[in-house]
Design a protein around this motif. Structure first.
Motif: not given
Length: 285
Positions: A30-45
């Motif tokens: 998505l254009p507005h989130l294209a630069a966001l990379d969540l690799a390495g993040a932990t999902v809480r819920e």
């Protein structure tokens, strides 16, 4: 648009796949989130809020998604072919070592600090399937606009979150309430109406099929929804269909003119076929 029970079940499955796991892939197409990379993040819920899905991360951020009319999340084992649609429909990919969650045609995708979730879902009324459910608050909000058509009022997510068009239509039928009746004219039936909708939704929580009759067979699963021109299951009167709601936000509404006969005056324009008004169809088919 998916009902609240559909989002509830999807969130439950997403939570099973992601909660407590670290993402090895977290990409946005998505254009507005294209630069966001969540690799390495932990999902809480992963939790539902009405028709919204909130994916909360351990770093105190939240990813909100909404299905609207055509969105969906699909969950696959790594290496499995994605079958939710063409690649260009993929909006979000959240993958762990064990699961790949692929979001197709998602809408309202936003990433905010968890402390700011209210900027995304704070306008919603009590969630009919959520831990914050408050019948009296939902009724108060509905009654704040006594001149509103009841079919519009119970679908308004600002009054109560989660009810969709199917449960609106079916609950009104079972309550014997005309969709275009004013809120003020059915005040004594509002609480039973909302409670009925909640019971119907809870009965379908753990399965993708949505039956309001207790029969899961196709063609037997609904009382009036999708049954334009067919005989009412109670009185055999042909089911009517019309558009209800503000202009450009109309929702197809079904009702039985006998079982849901109006007990008070209905807006004369409600049967003229104007945009946003019902166009009765009584021809069997």
């Amino acid at each position: 648009m998916p009902e609240g029970d559909t989002v509830w079940l999807a969130a439950k499955r997403m939570n099973t796949a992601l909660a407590g796991a670290t993402l090895r892939r977290g990409e946005f197409r998505l254009p507005h989130l294209a630069a966001l990379d969540l690799a390495g993040a932990t999902v809480r819920e992963v939790v539902p809020r009405g028709k919204h899905m909130l994916i909360r991360l351990a770093d105190d951020h939240t990813l909100r998604t909404h299905y609207r009319m055509d969105g969906s999340w699909h969950i696959y084992r790594p290496g499995t072919r994605w079958r939710g649609g063409p690649g260009y429909d993929v909006r979000v990919v959240l993958a762990t070592d064990e699961w790949e969650c692929v979001g197709y045609r998602l809408h309202d995708v936003e990433y905010v600090p968890t402390s700011q979730e209210d900027t995304l879902v704070g306008h919603l009324g009590p969630d009919i399937l959520g831990p914050d459910w408050d019948l009296e608050e939902a009724l108060r909000r509905i009654r704040d606009r006594p001149e509103e058509q009841v079919g519009v009022a119970i679908l308004d997510q600002r009054n109560l979150a989660g009810i969709g068009n199917l449960y609106k239509v079916e609950s009104l039928f079972l309550a014997g309430v005309h969709p275009w009746a004013r809120v003020a004219d059915v005040d004594d039936r509002l609480a039973p109406l909302v409670e009925r909708a909640q019971r119907l939704m809870k009965a379908n929580l753990e399965r993708p099929e949505q039956s309001t009759t207790g029969d899961l067979r196709r063609g037997y699963d609904h009382w009036v929804y999708g049954r334009k021109g067919k005989p009412c299951r109670r009185c055999r009167t042909p089911i009517l269909m019309g558009d209800q709601g503000p202009h450009l936000q109309e929702r197809v509404t079904y009702w039985c003119p006998r079982c849901q006969a109006a007990r008070s005056a209905i807006d004369p324009q409600a049967r003229t076929g104007e945009p946003g008004r019902p166009r009765p169809v009584a021809t069997p088919g």
